[in-house]
Structure formats: C-alpha cells, structure tokens
Design an enzyme around this catalytic site. Structure first.
Site, PDB file in Angstrom:
ATOM      1  N   ASN A   4      47.417  16.527  44.978  1.00 14.75           N
ATOM      2  CA  ASN A   4      48.504  15.596  45.258  1.00 14.75           C
ATOM      3  C   ASN A   4      49.553  16.359  46.078  1.00 14.75           C
ATOM      4  O   ASN A   4      50.306  17.159  45.535  1.00 14.75           O
ATOM      5  CB  ASN A   4      49.085  15.090  43.926  1.00 14.75           C
ATOM      6  CG  ASN A   4      50.185  14.066  44.123  1.00 14.75           C
ATOM      7  OD1 ASN A   4      50.605  13.785  45.238  1.00 14.75           O
ATOM      8  ND2 ASN A   4      50.665  13.521  43.021  1.00 14.75           N
ATOM      9  N   LYS A  14      50.350  19.624  44.015  1.00 21.20           N
ATOM     10  CA  LYS A  14      49.926  19.675  42.613  1.00 21.20           C
ATOM     11  C   LYS A  14      48.410  19.594  42.580  1.00 21.20           C
ATOM     12  O   LYS A  14      47.827  18.882  43.398  1.00 21.20           O
ATOM     13  CB  LYS A  14      50.492  18.483  41.839  1.00 21.20           C
ATOM     14  CG  LYS A  14      51.962  18.589  41.535  1.00 21.20           C
ATOM     15  CD  LYS A  14      52.367  17.463  40.579  1.00 21.20           C
ATOM     16  CE  LYS A  14      53.637  16.817  41.072  1.00 21.20           C
ATOM     17  NZ  LYS A  14      53.869  15.462  40.671  1.00 21.20           N
ATOM     18  N   ARG A  70      45.312  12.279  46.455  1.00 21.76           N
ATOM     19  CA  ARG A  70      46.215  11.134  46.395  1.00 21.76           C
ATOM     20  C   ARG A  70      46.796  10.938  47.789  1.00 21.76           C
ATOM     21  O   ARG A  70      47.365  11.860  48.369  1.00 21.76           O
ATOM     22  CB  ARG A  70      47.340  11.426  45.407  1.00 21.76           C
ATOM     23  CG  ARG A  70      48.289  10.263  45.297  1.00 21.76           C
ATOM     24  CD  ARG A  70      49.356  10.525  44.268  1.00 21.76           C
ATOM     25  NE  ARG A  70      50.135   9.319  44.099  1.00 21.76           N
ATOM     26  CZ  ARG A  70      51.157   9.233  43.265  1.00 21.76           C
ATOM     27  NH1 ARG A  70      51.509  10.266  42.545  1.00 21.76           N
ATOM     28  NH2 ARG A  70      51.829   8.108  43.160  1.00 21.76           N
ATOM     29  N   HIS A 127      52.251   3.289  43.283  1.00 23.17           N
ATOM     30  CA  HIS A 127      51.783   3.660  41.941  1.00 23.17           C
ATOM     31  C   HIS A 127      50.454   2.948  41.650  1.00 23.17           C
ATOM     32  O   HIS A 127      50.105   2.719  40.490  1.00 23.17           O
ATOM     33  CB  HIS A 127      52.767   3.216  40.826  1.00 23.17           C
ATOM     34  CG  HIS A 127      54.084   3.914  40.822  1.00 23.17           C
ATOM     35  ND1 HIS A 127      55.265   3.241  40.603  1.00 23.17           N
ATOM     36  CD2 HIS A 127      54.414   5.208  40.992  1.00 23.17           C
ATOM     37  CE1 HIS A 127      56.275   4.102  40.643  1.00 23.17           C
ATOM     38  NE2 HIS A 127      55.773   5.298  40.877  1.00 23.17           N
ATOM     39  N   HIS A 184      55.236   0.522  34.816  1.00 20.69           N
ATOM     40  CA  HIS A 184      55.205   1.972  35.086  1.00 20.69           C
ATOM     41  C   HIS A 184      56.661   2.400  35.265  1.00 20.69           C
ATOM     42  O   HIS A 184      57.262   2.178  36.313  1.00 20.69           O
ATOM     43  CB  HIS A 184      54.385   2.241  36.356  1.00 20.69           C
ATOM     44  CG  HIS A 184      54.341   3.686  36.748  1.00 20.69           C
ATOM     45  ND1 HIS A 184      53.210   4.468  36.673  1.00 20.69           N
ATOM     46  CD2 HIS A 184      55.304   4.510  37.241  1.00 20.69           C
ATOM     47  CE1 HIS A 184      53.478   5.688  37.079  1.00 20.69           C
ATOM     48  NE2 HIS A 184      54.742   5.739  37.430  1.00 20.69           N
ATOM     49  N   GLY A 194      59.020   5.349  35.343  1.00 18.76           N
ATOM     50  CA  GLY A 194      59.300   6.778  35.441  1.00 18.76           C
ATOM     51  C   GLY A 194      60.533   6.935  36.295  1.00 18.76           C
ATOM     52  O   GLY A 194      61.369   6.030  36.368  1.00 18.76           O
ATOM     53  N   GLY A 222      60.375   7.004  39.505  1.00 12.91           N
ATOM     54  CA  GLY A 222      60.062   5.836  40.319  1.00 12.91           C
ATOM     55  C   GLY A 222      59.515   4.809  39.340  1.00 12.91           C
ATOM     56  O   GLY A 222      58.832   5.182  38.388  1.00 12.91           O
ATOM     57  N   ARG A 281      66.607   5.218  43.216  1.00 10.76           N
ATOM     58  CA  ARG A 281      66.423   4.102  44.156  1.00 10.76           C
ATOM     59  C   ARG A 281      67.051   2.824  43.591  1.00 10.76           C
ATOM     60  O   ARG A 281      66.946   2.552  42.395  1.00 10.76           O
ATOM     61  CB  ARG A 281      64.941   3.841  44.403  1.00 10.76           C
ATOM     62  CG  ARG A 281      64.237   4.959  45.137  1.00 10.76           C
ATOM     63  CD  ARG A 281      62.821   4.525  45.522  1.00 10.76           C
ATOM     64  NE  ARG A 281      61.993   5.673  45.799  1.00 10.76           N
ATOM     65  CZ  ARG A 281      60.872   5.964  45.148  1.00 10.76           C
ATOM     66  NH1 ARG A 281      60.422   5.180  44.189  1.00 10.76           N
ATOM     67  NH2 ARG A 281      60.187   7.027  45.468  1.00 10.76           N
ATOM     68  N   PHE A 296      66.789   9.682  32.881  1.00 11.05           N
ATOM     69  CA  PHE A 296      67.178   8.659  31.899  1.00 11.05           C
ATOM     70  C   PHE A 296      67.667   9.267  30.586  1.00 11.05           C
ATOM     71  O   PHE A 296      68.481   8.663  29.888  1.00 11.05           O
ATOM     72  CB  PHE A 296      66.003   7.700  31.646  1.00 11.05           C
ATOM     73  CG  PHE A 296      65.840   6.678  32.740  1.00 11.05           C
ATOM     74  CD1 PHE A 296      65.178   7.002  33.909  1.00 11.05           C
ATOM     75  CD2 PHE A 296      66.371   5.407  32.612  1.00 11.05           C
ATOM     76  CE1 PHE A 296      65.045   6.074  34.946  1.00 11.05           C
ATOM     77  CE2 PHE A 296      66.242   4.468  33.636  1.00 11.05           C
ATOM     78  CZ  PHE A 296      65.578   4.803  34.797  1.00 11.05           C
ATOM     79  N   ARG A 297      67.199  10.469  30.277  1.00 15.08           N
ATOM     80  CA  ARG A 297      67.664  11.089  29.030  1.00 15.08           C
ATOM     81  C   ARG A 297      69.157  11.392  29.101  1.00 15.08           C
ATOM     82  O   ARG A 297      69.892  11.215  28.133  1.00 15.08           O
ATOM     83  CB  ARG A 297      66.888  12.386  28.751  1.00 15.08           C
ATOM     84  CG  ARG A 297      65.511  12.133  28.208  1.00 15.08           C
ATOM     85  CD  ARG A 297      64.659  13.353  28.249  1.00 15.08           C
ATOM     86  NE  ARG A 297      64.397  13.737  29.635  1.00 15.08           N
ATOM     87  CZ  ARG A 297      63.399  14.533  30.007  1.00 15.08           C
ATOM     88  NH1 ARG A 297      62.605  15.044  29.108  1.00 15.08           N
ATOM     89  NH2 ARG A 297      63.210  14.820  31.276  1.00 15.08           N
ATOM     90  N   GLY A 332      57.013   8.311  32.367  1.00 18.73           N
ATOM     91  CA  GLY A 332      58.013   9.074  31.593  1.00 18.73           C
ATOM     92  C   GLY A 332      58.875   8.248  30.659  1.00 18.73           C
ATOM     93  O   GLY A 332      58.935   8.519  29.448  1.00 18.73           O
ATOM     94  N   GLU A 364      47.165   9.839  36.307  1.00 15.43           N
ATOM     95  CA  GLU A 364      46.791   9.581  37.694  1.00 15.43           C
ATOM     96  C   GLU A 364      45.729  10.556  38.179  1.00 15.43           C
ATOM     97  O   GLU A 364      44.855  10.193  38.957  1.00 15.43           O
ATOM     98  CB  GLU A 364      48.050   9.626  38.579  1.00 15.43           C
ATOM     99  CG  GLU A 364      48.874   8.362  38.381  1.00 15.43           C
ATOM    100  CD  GLU A 364      50.237   8.388  39.038  1.00 15.43           C
ATOM    101  OE1 GLU A 364      51.071   9.206  38.609  1.00 15.43           O
ATOM    102  OE2 GLU A 364      50.470   7.600  39.953  1.00 15.43           O
TER     103      GLU A 364
END
Ligand code: ADP
Length: 396
Positions: free
Chosen positions: A7, A14, A91, A180, A208, A210, A212, A241, A284-285, A331, A384
């Site tokens: 990826n 990755k 990917r 995604h 989904h 995360g 994103g 975003r 988000f945490r 996530g 993924e």
C-alpha cells in the site's frame, strides 16, 4: 502460497507478507519519509524482534529493495528467496470508470492508472511507483491491482450521477466513485457470512468510521450507494475532511478570505472535519477527552459526526427499501462503543436495539444488537490487507 500486499502513499509504503494457506501474517512493516530526509523502515515478523532500519530511501524503488532485504534477513526475515513470493497485491486508489474488479497488471493496466492521475493526484502516482518498483525488484512475479473505486462501480446511474451538466460526465468522467471500496466489500461480505444472511439479497450498510470515514449500502454484496464521491471529500464528517458542504460556501469563504481554490480545497481536506470544528485534534480520542472535560465545540463535533452517520444510514435504508444488517468498522467504528450506541439510538424507528453488554467490545467480530433487534448490528474488524491478498490469490 505467500502473497505480498503493498500500500503505497506519496512518501510511505506499508507492506504485509501473508501466508494464504492459513491467512496468517508472516511479516509486516512500514517505510516512512520516502524521498524525504530521515527515511525509516520498521519491520515486524511473527515471533521475532521488531527491526528498524534508518537509511536514505530516495525513491519507492529503494524502499521496495529494503523491504526485500528485511524479508530475507537472516535474523528478522521470514523467507530465504523472493521467489517464495507468488504474487504481489497493490492497493490502487482510482481506476476511473474502466475497472470494476481487481486485475493482473500489464502495460494497459498501468496506462489506465496513469490516465487516472488527475482523479487521484496524491495516490495514483505513488501506487504506480510501487508497482514499477516491484516489477524491477521481482521480474516475472505477477502484480495485481486492487482498486479502491472498484466496489462502487456497481452503483446504478441514479446513485452515481451528479446533477450537473451531463457533458462533465461525458468529457471528464465526473461522477460518484466511492472509496474504501476494499474495506466495504470485505466487511459487507463478512456481515453476510457472520449474520447468516441471504448472499443474493442481503441489504447491508457498512459504516467505515476511521480518520477517513464513509458509509456504503449494498445488496447481495454489490454496492448500490456510497457516501464518498469523485474524491474522498464528500459524505461524513471525518478527522480533517469536511464531508458534505454547500458548494457555495467555497466561493463565499474564498471571497472573504482572498484565497484561491487550491487553498480552499486544502482547508476542506486537511483543516476541517472534527479537527477544524474544534481546533483540538483530528483524533477522535482527543475530541472525546475534550468533550468529557466540558469543551462545547468537542461536544458539537461528536454530536454532528454521529448525527451525520445516522442520517446516511436512514437515507440508505430508504434507498434499499430496508436493511438487514448494519456493520461498524475501522478505528472509530471498532473501538468507540459510545459512538456506536449513539448512532444506533437514532435508529429506534427501524427496530434497531443494541445489547449494551455485547457492545462493550473493541476490535472483535461480534453481534452487538439484542435478540429482539429487527436489524442485525455487528462489529466487523476490517482487514484491507487480507482482502487485497484474497483478491490477488483469486487472480493468480
Ligand atoms: P485511517 O485508516 O483512516 O487512518 P483508522 O481506521 O486507523 O483510520 O482510525 C483512526 C481513528 O480511530 C483515529 O481518529 C482514532 O482516534 C480512532 N480511535 C481509535 N480508538 C478509538 C477509541 N477508543 N474511541 C474513539 N476513537 C478511536
């Protein structure tokens, strides 16, 4: 059979080497800061110590060469020869309107990926560099392109057409694509299996969520609608975003602030979402922590994020005239039980009922709805890399 999954981002790569006999991860890692000072490879192999190599990686080709060295290293490696790798799955972000499935890479496929550079300017060039680096490092080993946009290609015209002059679709392929896709396809398929649903007719909504974030609606595993559009900017509120906004907002702010369209798009992609709404973080945490400490903007950001997910679920239920299962993944979807619960509280009218005890879980495949719930609600961890490896195996 061993399959390498790659990826590539513009400055990162990755990878995972997966043994498809039992779908286990033999090794995985990350090359960071490719083409930038301070490049680093981090490599982890099952049952071995983590290995970090800090060496200049001027190009993706050098990065792939370092990955091959790490995979074959006497101490940290898991293979003795690159010939043990049967195929490489990549990917790839965008295939325009050309491919609705994964495909073995040849010169025509590379041409299409190149022709879609303007549709995926940050990703497609990097994805192609990754493919070409693998071709150079392992001549003869098949490369498979697994496109993020492929899943969305089954959308009907009414779902993918923007209400703008038709000539832009004709001339420039401007339409909804969705992203995604690999994750949505994988999770909707797993939801059908796990929920014991009809593989031909099951109506599934995948959230989904995360950094994103996107929602998809599918019938019998085929996408009928999805929230991201021509680019990943449309739809839900994300880490940075904006998701959906009135397009006139752009001109209004540009005139007021004296900025051009590139700067405006940069703001919508990188400085908006929960980060822009709070000025705190895209994670988000951090936003949840701030909310718990009484920060009003953090509370609004989380409420708005949840509200929009619930609105999309409502819209997609209408689009499919029903829903059999709702699956949470990525996530936030896999880890945030309060978020899942809050989204489902909007869905009482559908007969959705969450089992609080079952919902008290992170990152594990689980039914989180109660026995009485009219819609099955599930937590399905996305994978993924495995999805890409499965697609690759099917083609080689
Ligand atoms: P991406 O692949 O788009 O970068 P991920 O799917 O890895 O994103 O999700 C990352 C997001 O998941 C981060 O914003 C992170 O804060 C969020 N996340 C992880 N754990 C939790 C949690 N316990 N509660 C809420 N959000 C979480």
């Amino acid at each position: 059979m061993k399959i390498l999954v790659i990826n590539c981002g513009s400055s990162s790569l990755k990878y995972q080497l997966i043994d498809m006999d039992n779908e286990s991860v033999l090794a995985k890692g990350l090359c960071e800061r490719i083409g930038i000072e301070g490049s680093k490879l981090t490599h982890e192999a099952a049952g071995k110590d983590k290995y970090v190599a800090e060496k200049p990686m001027p190009t993706h080709k050098t990065a792939i060469e370092m990955v091959m060295e790490a995979l074959q290293d006497a101490d940290h490696g898991v293979i003795t020869d690159t010939k043990e790798i049967s195929a490489i799955g990549h990917r790839v972000l965008h295939a325009g309107m050309i491919y609705s499935d994964s495909i073995v890479v040849n010169e025509d496929v590379k041409k299409v990926i190149r022709e879609c550079f303007d549709l995926g300017p940050l990703h497609n060039p990097a994805n192609l560099m990754g493919i070409e680096a693998c071709e150079a490092a392992m001549p003869g080993t098949p490369n498979v392109a697994v496109f993020d946009t492929a899943f969305g290609m089954s959308m009907p015209e009414k779902a993918y057409t923007y209400a703008i002059p038709h000539e832009y679709l004709e001339k420039y392929s401007v339409r909804r694509y969705g992203f995604h896709g690999t994750s949505h396809k994988f999770v909707s398929g797993e939801a059908i299996k796990f929920g014991g649903l009809d593989p031909e007719k099951a109506k599934v909504i995948v959230c989904h969520l995360g950094n994103g974030a996107s929602v998809s609606a599918s019938i019998g595993g085929k996408c009928v609608d999805t929230s991201m559009g021509l680019t990943p900017l449309e739809g839900l509120i994300m880490g940075t975003r904006s998701g959906d906004v009135d397009p006139a907002v752009l001109q209004f702010i540009m005139n007021k602030e004296g900025i051009d369209i590139n700067e405006m798009l940069n703001i919508l992609n990188k400085k908006s979402g929960v980060y822009g709404m709070t000025g705190i973080s895209s994670d988000f945490r951090d936003i949840e922590k701030a909310k718990a400490e009484g920060n009003h903007l953090a509370e609004v950001a989380i409420d708005a994020f949840i509200y929009r997910v619930a609105k999309y679920i409502g819209a997609y239920t209408a689009a499919m005239n029903g829903v059999d299962a709702i699956a949470f993944t990525a996530g936030v979807g896999e880890n945030d039980k309060a978020g899942r619960k809050a989204i489902c509280e909007y869905l009482g009218y559908l007969g959705v009922e969450i089992d609080d005890e079952a919902n008290d879980v992170r990152g594990k495949l689980r039914m989180i709805s109660s026995e009485n719930s009219k819609v099955k609600v599930m937590l399905i961890p996305t994978n993924e890399e495995l999805a890409i490896a499965r697609e690759t195996l099917a083609l080689v």
